[in-house]
Each structure stands twice: as C-alpha cells, then as structure tokens.
Design an enzyme around this catalytic site. Structure first.
Site, PDB file in Angstrom:
ATOM      1  N   CYS A 299       0.834  -1.202   0.000  1.00 54.50           N
ATOM      2  CA  CYS A 299       0.000   0.000   0.000  1.00 54.50           C
ATOM      3  C   CYS A 299       0.871   1.256   0.000  1.00 54.50           C
ATOM      4  O   CYS A 299       0.634   2.200  -0.770  1.00 54.50           O
ATOM      5  CB  CYS A 299      -0.912  -0.006   1.219  1.00 54.50           C
ATOM      6  SG  CYS A 299      -1.874   1.518   1.406  1.00 54.50           S
TER       7      CYS A 299
ATOM      8  N   GLU B  40      -5.686  -3.855  -3.254  1.00 54.34           N
ATOM      9  CA  GLU B  40      -5.562  -2.456  -3.676  1.00 54.34           C
ATOM     10  C   GLU B  40      -6.273  -2.231  -5.013  1.00 54.34           C
ATOM     11  O   GLU B  40      -6.979  -1.236  -5.197  1.00 54.34           O
ATOM     12  CB  GLU B  40      -4.085  -2.059  -3.802  1.00 54.34           C
ATOM     13  CG  GLU B  40      -3.380  -1.786  -2.491  1.00 54.34           C
ATOM     14  CD  GLU B  40      -3.814  -0.489  -1.831  1.00 54.34           C
ATOM     15  OE1 GLU B  40      -4.596   0.267  -2.428  1.00 54.34           O
ATOM     16  OE2 GLU B  40      -3.366  -0.228  -0.713  1.00 54.34           O
TER      17      GLU B  40
END
EC number: 3.1.3.100
Length: 615
Positions: free
Chosen positions: A212, A285
C-alpha cells in the site's frame, strides 16, 4: 526481415526449446544473432521504479525483498493506476461526490492500517523496530489529519449516506487478521510463545502494509509528474502533493527497509508467506480502486467504452509479441537440421548446404543486413527535418527502407539458407516459442469478450506465416488472422523460395488499409476503431494510420525516424489523463483519430491490458 546478432553461445538443447533471453534460460542450440539495430530495451515511459519489471525481467537475487516483490507483482500497480478512478483523479476531473466517498472509505481503511501497526509494534522484539513501527503509525495518523482537512476545506460530510463497501471491508479484515497472527503457516495468536515467533507476525504485517505504501508513493510520483503548475483547476493538487512529497516517499522506503530487517533471518517457507501476503495486498488495492463508484464518462477501459463499436486490433509479431526475432528461429532450425558432411547430404530430397557453410553464410547475411540497415536509417535522417507532422514525407522516405528490405530478402533467397526446412519442425518451434508476457492474454480476452465485435490481425515481415500461426494456436488464440510471408514447400520441405506478401513498411500499410476496406459493411455508417501495436520503424506507417498507435519498448531508430518527421511519442498514461481532461459530460467515449501524428508508448503488454481491458 530483421537479423539479430549475438556474441554468446547458447546451451545446446532440443530443437525448438526457446526461452526468453531475460531469464538466462536456453533460447536456441547454437550461436544465434540477437542484437539488432531495432532491438529494443525495456525502458519504461513511466517511473523506472514501477515499470522496470513489466517486460518480465527477472529480479536480481541481491535486491531487497520489497523491491523484488514490487517488481514481481508490478502488474497490479498498472491495474490500479489505469483504473477509471485514478485516471479521473490524475486529470482533476473526478466528481467531488466520488472523492467524498473515496475519502470515507480511505478513512476507514487508514484506521485499520494504524491499528495493524499498533499490533505489529506489540509483536516486535527489538526496541529500534518498535520505534520504527511507531513512527510509521504516526505517519498514518498524519494522513488521517490530511483527510480531515479535505472534510473542512470542502465542507464534506463523509458520513453522509456512505457505507463501507465490500472491497474496503475485505482489505481491512485482511490487514487486521494478518496483524493478529491469523496467517496460514503461523501459530494461533495465543500460542506465540517466543519473541521470535511474535517477530514473525510483525514481519508478516509489514509484508501486508508495504504494498500500500509503495503503491501510493508510485501514484503520487506519477500524478505529480503530470501536474501543470499553472493549472488552478486541479482540485486534487493537495492529495497529489501529499503522496508525491519527499516525506511520504521516505515513509514508503522506511516501511520497505523495516520489512527487509524483520525478514532477514526468515526461512524460505516464511518468505513465501510474506510473498503471498504482499500479492494479496496488491490485489486488494486493485479491488479498492476499481470499487470507487463513478458517475461520469471515462477514457478507460477502452473496450468497455467502445462495446457498441466494431474494433480491429492490429499487431506486429517479431519483438512486439516475441522475445526473439523469427529470423533467428528459422536460422536455428536450418543450421541444426542441415547435413554435417557430404555423406549425410546424399539422398536428400532438396540439395542443402552443409551446416558449417550455412552458419558462415548466415553470419555474412546478418553482417550485411546490419551495416546496410544502419546506412539506410542514416540516409533517411539526413533529409531535412520536418517542423510539423509530415506523413507524406515519411512515406516517401520509407520507400528507401522498403527497397532495402526487398534486396535483403533477395540475398537470403539466393543464398539457399532457407532450403530443406521441415514444416513440422517449423510448427514445433512455433508451438514452443515464448511470447512477451501478457500478449496472449490480451488477445484471448479481446476475442472472448461477449457482445464485442472485435478482430485481431497480425502483420509481420516473418518469412514463414506457419511459425506465427503455430505460436498463437499453441496459446489458444487460433482466431488471430496472420498476414505474413510464406515458405513454399515440396512435400513439407521448404524449397528456399518465399511467397512475398509483407516485406516492407509500405506493404504493411497497404495490408492494413486492405483489411479495413475488405471488412467494410456498406450499410455501416461508422468506421471501426483501430488499434495498432508495434515496435519498429517497419510499423511506423501502420501505427500512424491507426486510431490508436501503441509503441511497445523503445526502439531508438523508430523514435529517431518518427521524431524527424514530426511524430510525437507520448507515454500512454499521460496521454489518457490528457484525454480525460478533455472529456465532456455529453461524450460517452473519447475521440481517437488516426494520422494525428501522436503515438503512445508503453513498456509492456500489462500496460496495454490495463488500458484496453481494465483488470
């Protein structure tokens, strides 16, 4: 035709066992040429840190763990950055209500992120590690403050009718489960008896949060590079500035460094667990970005926006779809199967050169090709440089290259090097030919998409279309229509003659136009959308004729010749963001036009996949 040169001996292996030169595995069974005036390097049009892997480069074993994993799962970063949400955000045209909903989701996510760091800090055994994790948690709290400032600046009510979506929930549950020690191959949380076992959980947590951090650092840099300082209309500049800042970039690097430190004494099995967690986080994601609801027309994905249109995809073959030029493959077959002495040559159906003579002849042909090709390109560049896009001038200049290619083919035919090849050997080599990573997948998905009237054509200088057809059939895409030269055979043995169909840039452009003309429906008012994918000077005219011309790799001769005649080369993502800025509410899709003088560059087929198909 392109000859490719080498100065290294490749392992002697079975005929047709071909592998990528980037993996250091066998390609062929002799000295095979693999360096060409048009051989491309894997240079990225976007951030080198993100795209250096997109052409399937094997990471260096000495590289840090986080770097290896970012390279390995780089495709997911492309799926994220090419999401409609990310493109609209980079363009500054994202609807404020969509951004409000995103902020609400991200606040929920960041709170879970901070809690995961808190749990990881408890598991860390080393005081320095605890302090480092604590610092990372503080940076997340700063992010939350930035989100609060958005709420205040724009008077956003992030609680207003915004429920946490399934993608966000799935991601936060994954993070917290990992940080709690609920990881496959790890002891149950209450059974972590030793400091070392607890430290493993801290490492696993870093493996889940690092993607991330690196992805947002990547997005920030890419978006930041596209910001126009004079553009006061970009409402999301504050967001971009934050994630492109030196402070955030340093925080992402700090996370990666800590992952490296915590994992240094781990076993191979435990490192595999970290890899799986990293990959899962990257996938989550992608889901997170694609789950953001948009109520506005978008440029991407291309096929979705043109589902009602006819679509014609064109592609070159050699070094666009392949990692080795087909001339090298055919030369390998010829040399390996050629008679070694006079005794073994007697009784052959077609008189063939001895293997040693054939190798020498091939090397001479290759040397001549390279020297003459470079002379030809320099002659073209010696003409006056155009001050704007000059398609007619380019066509005229490439007539010289067309004459050169025809003469080169004449020399090959007259030499006899292509005599005596068995059709079955050619097909077997084609079936085992390794294509560029992602190429087959793009064609498969396009041809299999329901309610999409799409055709895929391959235009190639390759001497033998059977080699290409075998490669695509082996990959399960036999619906690809191949337009190439063809060997002539007598009882499945090549005569050395070539049925010439596509041997120059001019021929390719003629084939391109002919295919479109023959496919026209007289009742259809709208022309099909055309896309051409290529990598060399030989593709230039087709690339420019197509509505969307996509250049794979970075052939220096292609760019030099194109630039000389006023062609602009624009990184695809940058071009898409620019088009998104120009998008209006009334438009359901963007306007792409051939002969605009603009070509779009990509580093890989994964980028083409992200643009055309989404994820």
């Amino acid at each position: 035709m392109r000859f490719l040169f080498s100065t290294r001996l490749i392992n002697n292996n079975s005929l047709g066992l071909l592998r990528s030169p980037r993996t250091a595995a066998p390609i062929c069974s002799l000295w095979i040429p693999i360096k060409s005036p048009v051989f491309r390097s894997a240079t990225s049009p976007m951030a080198a840190a993100a795209f250096s892997s997109a052409m399937a480069i094997t990471p260096n074993s000495e590289e840090a763990l986080a770097r290896k994993l970012w390279i390995k799962f780089n495709r997911e970063s492309l799926f994220s950055i090419y999401s409609p949400f990310a493109v609209c955000l980079a363009a500054g045209s994202l609807k404020i209500d969509t951004f409000r909903q995103y902020i609400a989701q991200d606040v929920h996510f960041l709170k879970a992120f901070a809690h995961a760091y808190e749990l990881a800090e408890e598991c860390a055994d080393d005081d320095d590690d605890k302090l480092a994790i604590s610092d990372l948690r503080k940076s997340v709290m700063e992010e939350l403050k930035m989100h609060d400032s958005f709420v205040q600046d724009w008077d956003l009510d992030i609680s207003k009718e915004v429920s946490i979506n399934s993608a966000t929930l799935k991601y936060t549950e994954f993070l917290l489960a990992t940080a709690s020690g609920k990881v496959e191959g790890c002891k149950a949380p209450g059974m972590l008896d030793t400091p070392f076992e607890k430290t493993k959980v801290a490492a696993y947590t870093l493996g889940a949060v690092t993607p991330c951090m690196r992805l947002y650092a990547f997005l920030g840099k890419e978006f930041g590079a596209l910001l126009d300082p004079s553009d006061v209309k970009q409402p999301y500049k504050k967001w971009v500035d934050n994630y492109s800042s030196d402070a955030f970039q340093a925080s992402a690097k700090q996370t990666e460094d800590l992952l490296e430190k915590l994992s240094v004494s781990m076993t191979g099995e435990e490192l595999d667990i970290i890899e799986k967690l990293y990959q899962q986080a990257m996938k989550l994601e992608v889901e997170f970005f694609h789950a953001q609801p948009l109520a506005q027309p978008t440029i991407v994905p291309l096929l979705k926006n043109h589902s009602k249109d006819d679509l014609v995809i064109f592609s070159d073959f050699d070094l666009t779809c392949t990692v080795v030029d087909s001339s090298a493959i055919l030369a390998e077959i010829a040399i390996v199967t050629a008679p070694k002495d006079e005794l073994s040559r007697s009784g052959l159906q077609i008189h063939r050169m001895l293997s040693s003579d054939l190798r020498n002849t091939w090397n001479l042909l290759s040397k001549q090709y390279t020297e003459h090709y470079e002379e030809c390109i320099e002659n073209i560049l010696n003409k006056e440089k155009a001050d704007k896009f000059d398609y007619e001038g380019l066509c005229k200049a490439l007539e010289q290259l067309s004459d050169f290619e025809k003469q080169a083919n004449n020399r090959v035919i007259e030499s006899g090097v292509l005599k005596g090849l068995n059709l079955e050997d050619i097909k077997r080599a084609g079936e085992r030919l390794i294509l560029q990573d992602g190429c087959i997948n793009v064609f498969q998905k396009i041809l299999e998409t329901e309610n999409l009237n799409a055709k895929v054509h391959v235009l190639s200088y390759c001497w033998c279309g059977d080699l290409i057809r075998a490669a695509f059939c082996a990959g399960g895409v036999d619906a690809v229509e191949v337009h190439a030269n063809e060997f002539t055979f007598e009882e499945s043995i090549s005569t050395g003659e070539i049925e010439r169909k596509v041997e120059s840039p001019i021929n390719k452009a003629q084939q391109f136009k002919s295919i479109l003309e023959n496919g026209k429906d007289i009742n259809e008012k709208k022309s099909p959308l055309t896309v051409y994918i290529g990598d060399s000077v030989g593709d230039l005219l087709c690339l420019l004729e197509a509505d969307i011309g996509i250049v794979v790799g970075s052939s220096s001769s292609l760019r030099r010749v194109g630039t000389h005649f006023g062609v602009s080369f624009v990184p695809l993502f940058s071009g898409i963001v620019q088009k998104q800025k120009q998008q209006t509410e009334e438009e359901s899709s963007s306007t792409w036009k051939g002969l605009s003088g603009t070509l779009y560059t990509v580093s890989s087929w994964a980028e083409i996949h992200s643009f055309a198909l989404g994820w």
